[in-house]
Design a protein around this motif. Sequence first.
Motif, PDB file in Angstrom:
ATOM      1  N   VAL A   1       0.845  -1.185   0.000  1.00 36.08           N
ATOM      2  CA  VAL A   1       0.000   0.000   0.000  1.00 36.08           C
ATOM      3  C   VAL A   1       0.885   1.241   0.000  1.00 36.08           C
ATOM      4  O   VAL A   1       1.797   1.362   0.812  1.00 36.08           O
ATOM      5  CB  VAL A   1      -0.917   0.007   1.242  1.00 36.08           C
ATOM      6  CG1 VAL A   1      -1.840   1.216   1.226  1.00 36.08           C
ATOM      7  CG2 VAL A   1      -1.735  -1.280   1.300  1.00 36.08           C
TER       8      VAL A   1
ATOM      9  N   HIS B   1       0.749   3.944 -10.566  1.00 36.69           N
ATOM     10  CA  HIS B   1      -0.706   3.905 -10.561  1.00 36.69           C
ATOM     11  C   HIS B   1      -1.188   2.666  -9.828  1.00 36.69           C
ATOM     12  O   HIS B   1      -0.480   1.663  -9.788  1.00 36.69           O
ATOM     13  CB  HIS B   1      -1.225   3.916 -12.008  1.00 36.69           C
ATOM     14  CG  HIS B   1      -0.660   5.045 -12.794  1.00 36.69           C
ATOM     15  ND1 HIS B   1       0.563   4.948 -13.407  1.00 36.69           N
ATOM     16  CD2 HIS B   1      -1.106   6.297 -13.018  1.00 36.69           C
ATOM     17  CE1 HIS B   1       0.837   6.102 -13.992  1.00 36.69           C
ATOM     18  NE2 HIS B   1      -0.150   6.932 -13.773  1.00 36.69           N
ATOM     19  N   PRO B   2      -2.412   2.709  -9.259  1.00 39.25           N
ATOM     20  CA  PRO B   2      -2.945   1.525  -8.569  1.00 39.25           C
ATOM     21  C   PRO B   2      -2.894   0.325  -9.504  1.00 39.25           C
ATOM     22  O   PRO B   2      -3.146   0.472 -10.713  1.00 39.25           O
ATOM     23  CB  PRO B   2      -4.391   1.902  -8.266  1.00 39.25           C
ATOM     24  CG  PRO B   2      -4.443   3.382  -8.293  1.00 39.25           C
ATOM     25  CD  PRO B   2      -3.382   3.817  -9.264  1.00 39.25           C
ATOM     26  N   LEU B   3      -2.567  -0.813  -8.954  1.00 34.87           N
ATOM     27  CA  LEU B   3      -2.468  -2.088  -9.677  1.00 34.87           C
ATOM     28  C   LEU B   3      -1.207  -2.214 -10.531  1.00 34.87           C
ATOM     29  O   LEU B   3      -0.968  -3.260 -11.119  1.00 34.87           O
ATOM     30  CB  LEU B   3      -3.707  -2.386 -10.530  1.00 34.87           C
ATOM     31  CG  LEU B   3      -5.010  -2.618  -9.775  1.00 34.87           C
ATOM     32  CD1 LEU B   3      -6.080  -3.185 -10.703  1.00 34.87           C
ATOM     33  CD2 LEU B   3      -4.825  -3.573  -8.606  1.00 34.87           C
ATOM     34  N   ASP B   4      -0.402  -1.149 -10.609  1.00 35.05           N
ATOM     35  CA  ASP B   4       0.921  -1.302 -11.228  1.00 35.05           C
ATOM     36  C   ASP B   4       1.726  -2.303 -10.416  1.00 35.05           C
ATOM     37  O   ASP B   4       1.446  -2.550  -9.254  1.00 35.05           O
ATOM     38  CB  ASP B   4       1.694   0.036 -11.183  1.00 35.05           C
ATOM     39  CG  ASP B   4       1.407   0.913 -12.386  1.00 35.05           C
ATOM     40  OD1 ASP B   4       0.642   0.481 -13.259  1.00 35.05           O
ATOM     41  OD2 ASP B   4       1.950   2.032 -12.438  1.00 35.05           O
TER      42      ASP B   4
ATOM     43  N   ASN C   1      -1.614  -1.108  -4.056  1.00 32.98           N
ATOM     44  CA  ASN C   1      -2.896  -0.534  -3.649  1.00 32.98           C
ATOM     45  C   ASN C   1      -2.615   0.863  -3.087  1.00 32.98           C
ATOM     46  O   ASN C   1      -1.472   1.185  -2.780  1.00 32.98           O
ATOM     47  CB  ASN C   1      -3.560  -1.382  -2.569  1.00 32.98           C
ATOM     48  CG  ASN C   1      -4.267  -2.603  -3.157  1.00 32.98           C
ATOM     49  OD1 ASN C   1      -4.194  -2.879  -4.340  1.00 32.98           O
ATOM     50  ND2 ASN C   1      -4.936  -3.345  -2.301  1.00 32.98           N
ATOM     51  N   VAL C   2      -3.674   1.658  -2.929  1.00 34.02           N
ATOM     52  CA  VAL C   2      -3.492   3.009  -2.427  1.00 34.02           C
ATOM     53  C   VAL C   2      -4.230   3.178  -1.113  1.00 34.02           C
ATOM     54  O   VAL C   2      -5.350   2.690  -0.974  1.00 34.02           O
ATOM     55  CB  VAL C   2      -4.030   4.039  -3.440  1.00 34.02           C
ATOM     56  CG1 VAL C   2      -3.671   5.448  -3.012  1.00 34.02           C
ATOM     57  CG2 VAL C   2      -3.463   3.754  -4.806  1.00 34.02           C
ATOM     58  N   GLY C   3      -3.630   3.818  -0.147  1.00 32.84           N
ATOM     59  CA  GLY C   3      -4.303   4.060   1.129  1.00 32.84           C
ATOM     60  C   GLY C   3      -3.652   5.214   1.865  1.00 32.84           C
ATOM     61  O   GLY C   3      -2.662   5.039   2.558  1.00 32.84           O
TER      62      GLY C   3
ATOM     63  N   TYR D   1       1.669  -6.122   3.116  1.00 32.26           N
ATOM     64  CA  TYR D   1       0.811  -7.192   3.613  1.00 32.26           C
ATOM     65  C   TYR D   1       1.690  -8.278   4.242  1.00 32.26           C
ATOM     66  O   TYR D   1       2.888  -8.337   3.989  1.00 32.26           O
ATOM     67  CB  TYR D   1       0.008  -7.789   2.451  1.00 32.26           C
ATOM     68  CG  TYR D   1      -1.301  -7.103   2.186  1.00 32.26           C
ATOM     69  CD1 TYR D   1      -1.418  -5.705   2.177  1.00 32.26           C
ATOM     70  CD2 TYR D   1      -2.456  -7.846   1.941  1.00 32.26           C
ATOM     71  CE1 TYR D   1      -2.629  -5.092   1.931  1.00 32.26           C
ATOM     72  CE2 TYR D   1      -3.678  -7.234   1.693  1.00 32.26           C
ATOM     73  CZ  TYR D   1      -3.753  -5.853   1.690  1.00 32.26           C
ATOM     74  OH  TYR D   1      -4.960  -5.253   1.446  1.00 32.26           O
TER      75      TYR D   1
END
Lengths: 506, 506
Positions: free
Chosen positions: A19, A31-34, A50-52, A64
């Motif tokens: 994240v 970018h997200p999912l890159d 992911n972004v948070g 994670y």
Amino acid sequence: MKLKVKKLFMDAGDLYVVVLNSKTLKKYALHPLDRIDIIKGKSRLTCIINVGDKIVKENEIGVYLEVYKKMKLRDGESVEIELQEQPKSLMYIREKIQGKTLDYKKIYEIVKDTVNRDLTESEISAFLTALEIHKITMEENEYLSRAMIETGNKINWGKKRIFDKHSLGGIPGKKESLLIVPIVAAAGLTIPKTSSRAVSSASGTADTMESIANVEFTLDEIKRIVKKHGGCIVWGGSVDLSPADDIFIQVEHPLEIDPMFLPSIMSKKKSVGSTDVVIDIPMGREAKVKTISSAHTLAREFIELGRRLSMRVRCAITYGEQPIGHAIGPALEAREALETLMGNGPNSLIQKAIGLSSIIFDMAGKKKPMKLAEYILKSGKAEKKFREIVGAQGGDPKLKPKDIHIGEKKFDVISKKSGTVFWIRNFQLTELARTLGAPKDKGAGIYLYKKKGYKVKKGEKLFTMFSESEAKLDNALEKLKKMEPVVVRERISQEIIMDVIKEVKR
Amino acid sequence: MKLKVKKLFMDAGDLYVVVLNSKTLKKYALHPLDRIDIIKGKSRLTCIINVGDKIVKENEIGVYLEVYKKMKLRDGESVEIELQEQPKSLMYIREKIQGKTLDYKKIYEIVKDTVNRDLTESEISAFLTALEIHKITMEENEYLSRAMIETGNKINWGKKRIFDKHSLGGIPGKKESLLIVPIVAAAGLTIPKTSSRAVSSASGTADTMESIANVEFTLDEIKRIVKKHGGCIVWGGSVDLSPADDIFIQVEHPLEIDPMFLPSIMSKKKSVGSTDVVIDIPMGREAKVKTISSAHTLAREFIELGRRLSMRVRCAITYGEQPIGHAIGPALEAREALETLMGNGPNSLIQKAIGLSSIIFDMAGKKKPMKLAEYILKSGKAEKKFREIVGAQGGDPKLKPKDIHIGEKKFDVISKKSGTVFWIRNFQLTELARTLGAPKDKGAGIYLYKKKGYKVKKGEKLFTMFSESEAKLDNALEKLKKMEPVVVRERISQEIIMDVIKEVKR
């Protein structure tokens, strides 16, 4: 670029997720999912972004648990991040989609990137779908096997002959490995049986064994158990023997495709160090293999692939029209296997276990192999060996059949007429057992009282369904309305017309 | 079962992810990566399960932002959870893998489940790969188009004729829509142009427009803009016109497959309410369409699919051997388009814009269509209309070309010899521009000084690369070492042997 590790107490199955703060993304034009690579010393891991913004600050990277463990990270340490480019293997997947035959180098690249998680599930799925449609050559079978072996761990047992056994799927209730391993080991042979979890069946051998003992061990633990007891019954996926296979199976499962049939089995056997393998090919109208001629063709392919991988392979074509024994589902099957080892089991299971064990004995040069197998089972030597193995795998060696927990939600299915069981529908039994929760819910499954040829009276129980969840039992009952897994006919001889296929209404 | 919503400030791209406590999983016999449905009133959303014991308590469900927004949840409210079964459409995907032709009902089911996210990316990938390998029939093209239209929003403009234009990909620098829309709208016709973002190119029309105005609007906003100004240049993906198409493209992109070529384009056009469409088919050795005969075949297919969907379609085969204009990449292209509208643009761009606009004028029954298009562009009417549209889309109507931000990291590529530009390699230009960051980084791209036939002196600039990130510029420079995107030859006439293909070394 360098970012500070923040451990997140989250788990995304087997995906590597990190994240980042949206400012970090902006800064590095991500970018997200890159995909990015995390680098620490010599290890490198490709992760999905992911972004948070409320989870991590600008210079942090939230990881994670899988990433944290795999990379052996510490909270607060700095790691290097690199942009991830498209893997070369994607080009080879495209070639396979176009129908080209791939050489070893290309296949190795795809398998390696699968294991390293450099390919997404969607890209792996395209590869497997293309293999399924275009079919694979014997050369590709060999290359896939070699690449799958190469990218995983291998056990080396020295010069010893190592015996093994594998059953093809399709038949519910196949618990015979729980008998064969102790029979073979009790004769002084070595049989390090690694099994898969269920792919489309109600219980794989690993699922069944797991309901009474551990099945996840390190390679060293497996070696220690096998050296001491001559055998084991463990899950192959936990020791990274042909780890690509486990990933392929996950993707294939929902699609019900199986293009890697031969390499999947043979790479596992070779990785575990087997030199002599018996392949059981159940044949039946609802088994994976439907005719005797296709069983023979397949047997030849197994033998040839074995030859290319330097393994002796013998194949047995077995009766696959109905379940082996009566129990379907992990705990139910484990209980039936234990009862059979204790001298109180169904004939079909006893015959299959003795038959396949005797082939192994014959390959090992034992005299009167059939008699030997029968003796080991009936004398209680197999039970003793089984209890040894269960104990070595962390289970209770004094386990009684009734100690094995079965799902408490249950439902008896009653015959609506008297007659004889004319037909068993394996697919329907499997689907019901899976709807009941098997194999993930160990206690879920089916106990089948009436098999082919059994007499049935109206009102008698045909089978009982067990589940650990009311909702799943309800789902199974709903499905059962459109099914007839156990077909009872009043007088079989009179029913020459077995079924009528009607014209399609337009 | 009911769980309490906990809003997580996390974003997983376009996936619907929820986080459960491992006790919740145990209780309901769920597993990581299983799918569950969240139900609130009449809405239902299928989500993927992650596990996080430190994030949520036993009776809570942590929801990612996409889920939170999509389901209009409130923090702390209770939602109903249901186990998700395998979607029926998976069976139809399996049929397609087996090579069967699918009827409308089955195709609709697959498309619907794609849009509802009931199919995983891996399952969608298998479907697209199977389509790519088995090819699709015209019937399937029609069914796919209809299903994609049906599962998305549609604009109804009443009885009016609605004009539209689409260019097939493959040619870098295609920014002509930024001229065609204002030319057509300035003539009093209606042209609600929805564009895609780049799939494999350096900039889609939506990416280009986005560097100077907003491109994401609601359907009502689009209608309002178009009713007032006659045209718009917006991103199709933001308004759920044929939303399946956007999902399919995401999966197809890394695989470089494009089985849904025709339905992808035509479903978008039909959804937006177009009645008259010009399809631009660039033809060239490195364009998507390589020969005049395949361009003709494709044109006939577009016209036939249009007929089946009640649209008039006219196709133009255009010169596709090199970029249109000089600029490649979102911001660079937007700047060149604006300069051209202001009277100071390259001939290739002017010719293409006028040519395609005149075809639309001809379909609309306008007299002297070519003259009309030329007049509108040269008189400044097109520029005025373009500024109106930019303003309506939240951009600065007084925008000057130099206001458009271009990436600050740059590198000039110099000719090592004098001569004439003999050949432009479109693929290499596109790959370089993408490596530089286009289309996601708006300011990234290439400005090409020398096109085919231009004279070049040793030491003169061939092109300049622009990037927003030093790392990406470095990557591009590394790639450039093995490339020659602009091929300069001293005397073209003498070089009869253009290239030599060597034997493979074994």
